[in-house]
Design a protein around this motif. Structure first.
Motif, PDB file in Angstrom:
ATOM      1  N   LYS A  96      45.721  42.668  39.016  1.00 42.09           N
ATOM      2  CA  LYS A  96      46.686  41.754  38.396  1.00 42.09           C
ATOM      3  C   LYS A  96      48.001  42.509  38.112  1.00 42.09           C
ATOM      4  CE  LYS A  96      47.022  38.820  34.338  1.00 42.09           C
ATOM      5  NZ  LYS A  96      46.656  39.060  32.943  1.00 42.09           N
ATOM      6  N   GLY A  97      47.857  43.721  37.587  1.00 34.95           N
ATOM      7  CA  GLY A  97      49.040  44.534  37.310  1.00 34.95           C
ATOM      8  C   GLY A  97      49.782  44.882  38.593  1.00 34.95           C
ATOM      9  N   TYR A 151      51.616  43.566  30.906  1.00 38.37           N
ATOM     10  CA  TYR A 151      51.026  42.314  31.374  1.00 38.37           C
ATOM     11  C   TYR A 151      51.670  41.104  30.689  1.00 38.37           C
ATOM     12  CZ  TYR A 151      47.596  45.160  33.717  1.00 38.37           C
ATOM     13  OH  TYR A 151      47.006  46.058  34.559  1.00 38.37           O
TER      14      TYR A 151
END
Ligand SMILES: Cc1cc2nc3c(=O)[nH]c(=O)nc-3n(C[C@H](O)[C@H](O)[C@H](O)COP(=O)(O)OP(=O)(O)OC[C@H]3O[C@@H](n4cnc5c(N)ncnc54)[C@H](O)[C@@H]3O)c2cc1C
Ligand SMILES: Nc1ncnc2c1ncn2[C@@H]1O[C@H](COP(=O)(O)O)[C@@H](O)[C@H]1O
Lengths: 255, 330
Positions: B220-221, B311
């Motif tokens: 995701k990062g 995030y």
């Protein structure tokens, strides 16, 4: 398999450095083994573990730098050579000339160097030594594998990796991306006390001090102009993210 | 009148822009000092690139070519450089600082006896050599250096924000130099090349770099990093933490071991700012840092420090930048 590893004692780059009258004021108590040389030593130790062999650390430096040879012995080098010299004003060419005088006439499979000394970031000595000894070399190694008669060195290039076969005798210079140098344990430290360190003077190598040629001269040092103080943003993530994006847009016209 | 010779490096089938920046600076120096500026191309088929150098006010373009020079092995390269130096007898040979030039500088100096100054951030010609400044101690200090000789060899750190001023095209003589590569020069032999996978953007040329560190801990990062780089048309770099773990290719590592870059904008995401990393990016024009730890050393050098969880920060940051982009197209 005999491997020589060239190690330099350098100031700990994490220690504060000051300049006075154009000279560096270094904390003499915070001298360490050049990190890239520690990687070269680690690589040599692994290579000789696999093939049975002998690793010798070679250092040029003042008497106090002998402690760095002890560190190499504690890590696992079998012996050391300390070429005692006041190295003030030396550049890579001076080190390379002394090292090649030392290696001339010796028998070895490989010489391992660091890819650069962390204090000067020059990265010249390895190639110079190889040339002076007329042996092939590979720089910026991130991996070595092989045995007695030849090794394959993986070199980190600008846009990829090159796998190069390096015959004997040869020289390679090491990146720290190659391995994690081992930390000496108590046993290693105890054993190191019984390992031989040969102490040589420049005279012993047939080098006349006054004939040491430096190619280049350092005429002074300057503080790097500091960056102007920046702004820190704390708070609600969405808000500060948008604030900074807007400021960047103004300043750089990213859009 | 002497010759200032600049090595113009060809990588992956094109001339490196940093070489052209250096070439234009050397042409300027030559003009100022009443010298000639010349370029050197070494490649499998180097002649094909000569026409791209017509706007640099060159007196001559030297060409070394042949299949031996395809892979830039240091043996043949060294032979090429030393043959050229012997024949051309320039006052200086300048190269831009790349792994390719680092590979040969020391050996070239030893085989020709020419003094060498590596990795200069500034340089000027003197009566009988070169003087300049170079960052040392992980770029904490500048050392002032000089070398006397003919030639003096030096390499220069790329500054991606120096744009070459255009000159009126002129024709330079092209001269081929024969280099005899012998078995002795081929003792170290290439087995294989593994090209880096990745964005393909040359970091030393990127105007904007988005660099990821250990704080970027998952898919995701990474996607956020790719997305940010995408909207900014930025190159992607990384700290050692992420090249070591294999998340990014080693050729993307920025720092003392990796590449030295100086883009217009450097965005460090989840990077603590260890001295060895900072050594590679402290000369960027604007530095933005995103880090959840307010005491991270990267904030000491950041122009814009965002204290926060990447995030949570990146999505609105990307959105906002995208909206600026969109507005300019309306
Ligand atoms: C000889 C030598 C040479 C070296 N050369 C290099 C080099 O060329 N390049 C290089 O990069 N390093 C180099 N290093 C390694 C360097 O010392 C550091 O270990 C490395 O840079 C650390 O990488 P990092 O900042 O990504 O990781 P860390 O130091 O672990 O930092 C991670 C950061 O992410 C932050 N973070 C965590 N989670 C989040 C989140 N959710 N949101 C926002 N922030 C978060 C943390 O607060 C922390 O500051 C070298 C070391 C040596 C000894
Ligand atoms: N004083 C020294 N003693 C032993 N080896 C050295 C010395 N100086 C440099 N070297 C070796 O040469 C490498 C490159 O040094 P440099 O050219 O100064 O960047 C180092 O990593 C060492 O392996």
């Amino acid at each position: 398999m005999k491997i020589y590893v060239c190690i330099k004692q350098v100031p700990d780059i994490d220690a504060p450095i000051r300049i006075r009258d154009g000279r560096l004021l270094l904390d003499r108590d915070r001298m360490v083994m050049n990190a890239y040389d520690a990687s070269a030593l680690e690589a040599a130790l692994v290579l000789t573990e696999e093939t049975e062999g002998d690793v010798e650390a070679v250092l040029i430096g003042p008497g106090k730098a002998g402690e760095t040879i002890r560190k190499a012995l504690a890590m696992g080098a079998d012996s050391g050579t300390h070429i005692v010299a006041d190295t003030t004003g030396y550049d890579s060419a001076a080190y390379a000339n002394i090292l090649s005088a030392f290696f001339t006439g010796k028998t070895y499979n490989y010489i391992a160097c660091g890819k650069q000394a962390q204090d000067t970031d020059s990265g010249l000595t390895g190639g110079m030594v190889a040339r002076l000894l007329n042996i092939p070399y590979v720089s910026n190694a991130v991996r070595v594998e092989g045995g007695h008669d030849g090794i394959t060195v993986t070199r980190q290039g600008d846009t990829g990796r090159e796998l190069i076969d390096l015959p004997v005798p040869g020289l390679f210079t090491c990146s720290n991306d190659m391995n994690e140098p081992r930390i000496p344990g108590l046993k290693g430290i105890m054993q190191s006390k019984r390992k031989p360190v040969h102490v040589l003077s420049l005279d012993d190598l047939g080098i006349d001090k006054s004939s040491i040629k430096t190619h280049t001269r350092i005429t002074g040092y300057e503080q790097i102009p500091g960056r102007k103080p920046g702004r820190t943003f704390e708070g609600e993530p969405g808000e500060i993210a948008r604030d900074v994006a807007a400021l960047l847009n103004e300043e750089t016209g990213i859009s | 009148m002497s010759t200032l010779l600049t090595y113009v490096s060809i990588q992956d089938g094109r001339i490196k822009r940093s070489s052209l920046d250096l070439l234009s600076r050397c042409s300027e120096e030559a003009e100022k000092n009443g010298h000639r500026s010349a370029a050197l191309l070494i490649d499998e088929s180097a002649s094909g690139y000569a026409s791209e150098l017509s706007t640099f006010g060159l007196s001559k373009i030297y060409i070394v070519e042949g299949p031996r020079f395809k892979n830039r092995l240091n043996g043949p390269l060294l032979k090429a450089f030393s043959t050229v130096l012997k024949q051309v007898k320039p006052a200086v040979l300048s190269l831009d600082s790349t792994e390719e030039s680092k590979d040969v500088l020391g050996a070239l100096s030893a085989s020709t006896g020419a003094p060498v100054l590596p990795d200069l951030s500034q340089f000027e010609l003197t009566e009988n050599g070169v003087k300049g400044k170079r960052p040392v101690m992980a770029s904490k200090i500048l050392s002032l250096v000089e070398a006397v000789g003919k030639p003096v060899i030096f390499s220069v750190r790329s500054k991606s924000h120096v744009q070459a001023p255009a000159r009126t095209p002129s024709r330079a003589d092209v001269e081929k130099i024969d280099v005899s590569v012998t078995a002795d020069d081929m003792r170290a032999s290439l087995r294989e090349i593994r090209k880096a996978k990745g964005s393909g953007m040359d970091l030393s040329e990127a105007e904007t770099i988005v660099a990821a560190g250990r704080g970027v801990r998952d898919e995701k990062g990474l996607n956020l990093i790719y997305e940010l780089a995408g909207v900014l048309q930025a190159g992607i770099g990384a700290s050692r933490a992420l090249t070591e773990s294999g998340v990014f290719d080693s050729s993307l590592q920025i720092g003392q071991t990796g590449k030295v870059v100086s883009p217009q904008l450097y965005i460090a995401v989840g990077i603590s700012g260890a001295i060895q990393h900072v050594a590679g990016m402290t000369n960027s024009r604007i530095i933005v840092a995103i880090n959840s730890d307010p005491s991270a050393p990267i904030f000491d050098i950041a122009d814009y420090g965002i204290v926060g969880d990447l995030y949570k920060v990146l999505p609105p940051f990307i959105e906002e930048i995208r909206s600026f982009k969109r507005n300019t197209f309306i």
